[in-house]
Write an enzyme that holds these catalytic residues in place. Sequence first.
Site, PDB file in Angstrom:
ATOM      1  N   LYS A  32      13.649  20.135 -14.860  1.00 48.68           N
ATOM      2  CA  LYS A  32      14.368  18.845 -14.824  1.00 48.68           C
ATOM      3  C   LYS A  32      13.339  17.767 -14.500  1.00 48.68           C
ATOM      4  CE  LYS A  32      18.732  20.422 -12.900  1.00 48.68           C
ATOM      5  NZ  LYS A  32      19.379  20.570 -11.609  1.00 48.68           N
ATOM      6  N   GLY A  38       2.814  33.245  -7.118  1.00 49.99           N
ATOM      7  CA  GLY A  38       3.573  33.800  -5.999  1.00 49.99           C
ATOM      8  C   GLY A  38       4.881  34.376  -6.486  1.00 49.99           C
ATOM      9  N   THR A  39       5.274  33.977  -7.672  1.00 52.10           N
ATOM     10  CA  THR A  39       6.552  34.433  -8.243  1.00 52.10           C
ATOM     11  C   THR A  39       6.577  35.952  -8.301  1.00 52.10           C
ATOM     12  OG1 THR A  39       6.530  32.430  -9.553  1.00 52.10           O
ATOM     13  CG2 THR A  39       8.063  34.169 -10.253  1.00 52.10           C
ATOM     14  N   THR A  40       7.685  36.541  -7.867  1.00 53.68           N
ATOM     15  CA  THR A  40       7.796  38.013  -7.852  1.00 53.68           C
ATOM     16  C   THR A  40       8.808  38.466  -8.908  1.00 53.68           C
ATOM     17  OG1 THR A  40       9.407  37.757  -6.078  1.00 53.68           O
ATOM     18  CG2 THR A  40       7.153  38.304  -5.434  1.00 53.68           C
ATOM     19  N   HIS A  42      16.041  39.417   3.091  1.00 53.75           N
ATOM     20  CA  HIS A  42      15.752  38.080   2.577  1.00 53.75           C
ATOM     21  C   HIS A  42      17.003  37.212   2.550  1.00 53.75           C
ATOM     22  CE1 HIS A  42      11.979  39.870   1.158  1.00 53.75           C
ATOM     23  NE2 HIS A  42      11.529  38.631   1.077  1.00 53.75           N
ATOM     24  N   LYS A  90      17.719  34.804  -3.199  1.00 49.48           N
ATOM     25  CA  LYS A  90      16.634  35.521  -3.874  1.00 49.48           C
ATOM     26  C   LYS A  90      17.149  36.213  -5.147  1.00 49.48           C
ATOM     27  CE  LYS A  90      12.785  38.600  -2.922  1.00 49.48           C
ATOM     28  NZ  LYS A  90      11.870  37.748  -3.691  1.00 49.48           N
ATOM     29  N   GLY A 118       9.125  41.674  -4.067  1.00 54.59           N
ATOM     30  CA  GLY A 118       7.773  42.006  -4.542  1.00 54.59           C
ATOM     31  C   GLY A 118       6.973  42.685  -3.439  1.00 54.59           C
ATOM     32  N   THR A 119       7.197  42.262  -2.211  1.00 49.75           N
ATOM     33  CA  THR A 119       6.470  42.848  -1.078  1.00 49.75           C
ATOM     34  C   THR A 119       6.840  44.319  -0.897  1.00 49.75           C
ATOM     35  OG1 THR A 119       6.605  40.675  -0.051  1.00 49.75           O
ATOM     36  CG2 THR A 119       5.964  42.506   1.388  1.00 49.75           C
TER      37      THR A 119
HETATM   38  N1  LIG Z   1       4.242  35.414  -2.921  1.00 47.84           N
HETATM   39  C1  LIG Z   1       4.837  34.905  -1.853  1.00 47.84           C
HETATM   40  O1  LIG Z   1       4.297  34.871  -0.749  1.00 47.84           O
HETATM   41  C2  LIG Z   1       6.205  34.348  -2.008  1.00 47.84           C
HETATM   42  C3  LIG Z   1       6.830  34.433  -3.208  1.00 47.84           C
HETATM   43  N2  LIG Z   1       8.067  33.914  -3.387  1.00 47.84           N
HETATM   44  C4  LIG Z   1       8.572  33.963  -4.755  1.00 47.84           C
HETATM   45  O2  LIG Z   1       8.376  32.683  -5.325  1.00 47.84           O
HETATM   46  C5  LIG Z   1       9.409  32.416  -6.257  1.00 47.84           C
HETATM   47  C6  LIG Z   1      10.103  31.110  -5.872  1.00 47.84           C
HETATM   48  O3  LIG Z   1      10.751  31.294  -4.635  1.00 47.84           O
HETATM   49  P1  LIG Z   1      11.607  30.107  -3.953  1.00 47.84           P
HETATM   50  O4  LIG Z   1      10.788  28.881  -3.872  1.00 47.84           O
HETATM   51  O5  LIG Z   1      12.202  30.695  -2.754  1.00 47.84           O
HETATM   52  O6  LIG Z   1      12.761  29.908  -5.065  1.00 47.84           O
HETATM   53  P2  LIG Z   1      13.565  28.588  -5.396  1.00 47.84           P
HETATM   54  O7  LIG Z   1      14.751  29.027  -6.181  1.00 47.84           O
HETATM   55  O8  LIG Z   1      13.780  27.778  -4.181  1.00 47.84           O
HETATM   56  O9  LIG Z   1      12.564  27.794  -6.359  1.00 47.84           O
HETATM   57  C7  LIG Z   1      12.307  28.110  -7.683  1.00 47.84           C
HETATM   58  C8  LIG Z   1      12.093  26.813  -8.421  1.00 47.84           C
HETATM   59  O10 LIG Z   1      11.676  27.103  -9.752  1.00 47.84           O
HETATM   60  C9  LIG Z   1      12.240  26.109 -10.572  1.00 47.84           C
HETATM   61  N3  LIG Z   1      12.247  26.576 -11.947  1.00 47.84           N
HETATM   62  C10 LIG Z   1      13.062  27.485 -12.525  1.00 47.84           C
HETATM   63  N4  LIG Z   1      12.763  27.594 -13.821  1.00 47.84           N
HETATM   64  C11 LIG Z   1      11.747  26.756 -14.050  1.00 47.84           C
HETATM   65  C12 LIG Z   1      11.001  26.415 -15.226  1.00 47.84           C
HETATM   66  N5  LIG Z   1      11.282  26.954 -16.413  1.00 47.84           N
HETATM   67  N6  LIG Z   1       9.996  25.529 -15.096  1.00 47.84           N
HETATM   68  C13 LIG Z   1       9.726  24.975 -13.922  1.00 47.84           C
HETATM   69  N7  LIG Z   1      10.398  25.227 -12.793  1.00 47.84           N
HETATM   70  C14 LIG Z   1      11.401  26.106 -12.876  1.00 47.84           C
HETATM   71  C15 LIG Z   1      13.643  25.885 -10.008  1.00 47.84           C
HETATM   72  O11 LIG Z   1      14.125  24.625 -10.379  1.00 47.84           O
HETATM   73  C16 LIG Z   1      13.365  25.957  -8.520  1.00 47.84           C
HETATM   74  O12 LIG Z   1      13.114  24.665  -8.008  1.00 47.84           O
HETATM   75  C17 LIG Z   1      10.312  33.652  -6.234  1.00 47.84           C
HETATM   76  O13 LIG Z   1       9.947  34.519  -7.276  1.00 47.84           O
HETATM   77  C18 LIG Z   1      10.014  34.289  -4.884  1.00 47.84           C
HETATM   78  O14 LIG Z   1      10.258  35.663  -4.881  1.00 47.84           O
HETATM   79  C19 LIG Z   1       8.728  33.301  -2.388  1.00 47.84           C
HETATM   80  C20 LIG Z   1       8.186  33.211  -1.143  1.00 47.84           C
HETATM   81  C21 LIG Z   1       6.882  33.738  -0.849  1.00 47.84           C
HETATM   82  O1  LIG Z   2      11.820  35.210  -2.338  1.00 46.71           O
HETATM   83  C1  LIG Z   2      11.265  35.128  -1.215  1.00 46.71           C
HETATM   84  O2  LIG Z   2      11.676  34.392  -0.328  1.00 46.71           O
HETATM   85  C2  LIG Z   2      10.066  35.937  -0.985  1.00 46.71           C
HETATM   86  N1  LIG Z   2       9.560  36.610  -1.967  1.00 46.71           N
HETATM   87  C3  LIG Z   2       8.413  37.426  -1.933  1.00 46.71           C
HETATM   88  C4  LIG Z   2       8.786  38.861  -2.214  1.00 46.71           C
HETATM   89  O3  LIG Z   2       9.603  39.103  -3.123  1.00 46.71           O
HETATM   90  O4  LIG Z   2       8.252  39.755  -1.567  1.00 46.71           O
HETATM   91  C5  LIG Z   2       7.595  37.240  -0.682  1.00 46.71           C
HETATM   92  C6  LIG Z   2       8.393  37.003   0.557  1.00 46.71           C
HETATM   93  O5  LIG Z   2       8.996  38.200   0.900  1.00 46.71           O
HETATM   94  C7  LIG Z   2       9.411  35.897   0.338  1.00 46.71           C
END
Ligand SMILES: NC(=O)C1=CN([C@@H]2O[C@H](COP(=O)(O)OP(=O)(O)OC[C@H]3O[C@@H](n4cnc5c(N)ncnc54)[C@H](O)[C@@H]3O)[C@@H](O)[C@H]2O)C=CC1
Ligand SMILES: O=C(O)C1=N[C@H](C(=O)O)C[C@H](O)C1
Length: 266
Positions: free
Chosen positions: A38, A99-101, A155, A159, A165-166
């Site tokens: 958006k 970071g996306t899982t 979580h 989610k 993913g962890t």
């Molecule tokens: N590796 C890590 O340490 C962590 C990984 N994650 C992962 O990160 C990802 C995001 O998590 P959150 O921020 O909690 O989710 P969230 O739902 O709050 O944010 C995702 C965002 O992606 C946007 N989005 C969706 N489709 C899109 C597109 N085609 N283009 C651009 N933006 C788009 C949405 O509008 C939303 O703002 C998840 O896969 C989650 O599992 C989350 C926390 C930690």
């Molecule tokens: O979606 C989340 O919030 C998180 N996603 C990651 C995962 O899938 O492991 C990392 C963390 O746990 C937060």
Amino acid sequence: MTNTKIIVAGPRGKMGREAVKMIHNTEHFTLVGCVDHKNGGLRVKDIEGLPDTDAPIYQDIEQCFKRIEADVLVDLTTPEFGYKHTKLALEHGIRPVVGTTGFTKEQLLELEQLSEEKELGVVIAPNFALGAVLMMQFSKWAAKYFPDVEIIERHHDQKLDAPSGTAVKTAELIQEVREAKKQGHEEEKETLAGARGADVDGMHIHSVRLPGLVAHQEVMFGSSGETLTIKHDSINRESFMTGVKLSVEKVMELNAFIYGLENLLE
Ligand SMILES: NC(=O)C1=CN([C@@H]2O[C@H](COP(=O)(O)OP(=O)(O)OC[C@H]3O[C@@H](n4cnc5c(N)ncnc54)[C@H](O)[C@@H]3O)[C@@H](O)[C@H]2O)C=CC1
Ligand SMILES: O=C(O)C1=N[C@H](C(=O)O)C[C@H](O)C1
């Protein structure tokens, strides 16, 4: 340190917002653009709660990559789009920090092959929190001596992917040191499907989703007369930013595919 030009995909998300703030507050990083599904045509500063920066927002990631000169894409979106974005970034010569899982094994393999072909660094980290990385490493160590193990991840209820993913990465690390082993009673039967959770070589993963939670995991080991529990809690999303920052810095020196932040720590 040389300046790194960064595009963030998913800037309005829970993680994306933190990442945009961290980049804005880091002297040697510049936010040059964002990809959102958006708000195309707006600037980051036009979005409530985001920092006062003129970085443009694009709805079409290809347009963004064509118009903006960038070094790194930080992707914090959804499994479906995260995979597409990572592939496109590599095709445009931009190093992804993801970071996306929720990516499949096949998708990870495909991205690894593309990274090799393009000779470009990629960091995919299921968890950017340093404590979580240690929890996974300690669990791998413990599994050598305690092969009976259950992973319980908890979580927030927004989610998309389960298990986390962890949890998947933890199970993979444990698989490196633990032979496949069916746990529990030989004749165990689920009277309600799913009661024992997901099965990875006989070890079980249980996913809890509740409002009020952020990101938590316990790895529980059992042996004769004792149990050992290794536990990590992220109580806010700032906890992930040390790892995102480190990954952006390191990916600029890499021409290889990295899966897991542990591979970047000394
Ligand atoms: N590796 C890590 O340490 C962590 C990984 N994650 C992962 O990160 C990802 C995001 O998590 P959150 O921020 O909690 O989710 P969230 O739902 O709050 O944010 C995702 C965002 O992606 C946007 N989005 C969706 N489709 C899109 C597109 N085609 N283009 C651009 N933006 C788009 C949405 O509008 C939303 O703002 C998840 O896969 C989650 O599992 C989350 C926390 C930690
Ligand atoms: O979606 C989340 O919030 C998180 N996603 C990651 C995962 O899938 O492991 C990392 C963390 O746990 C937060």
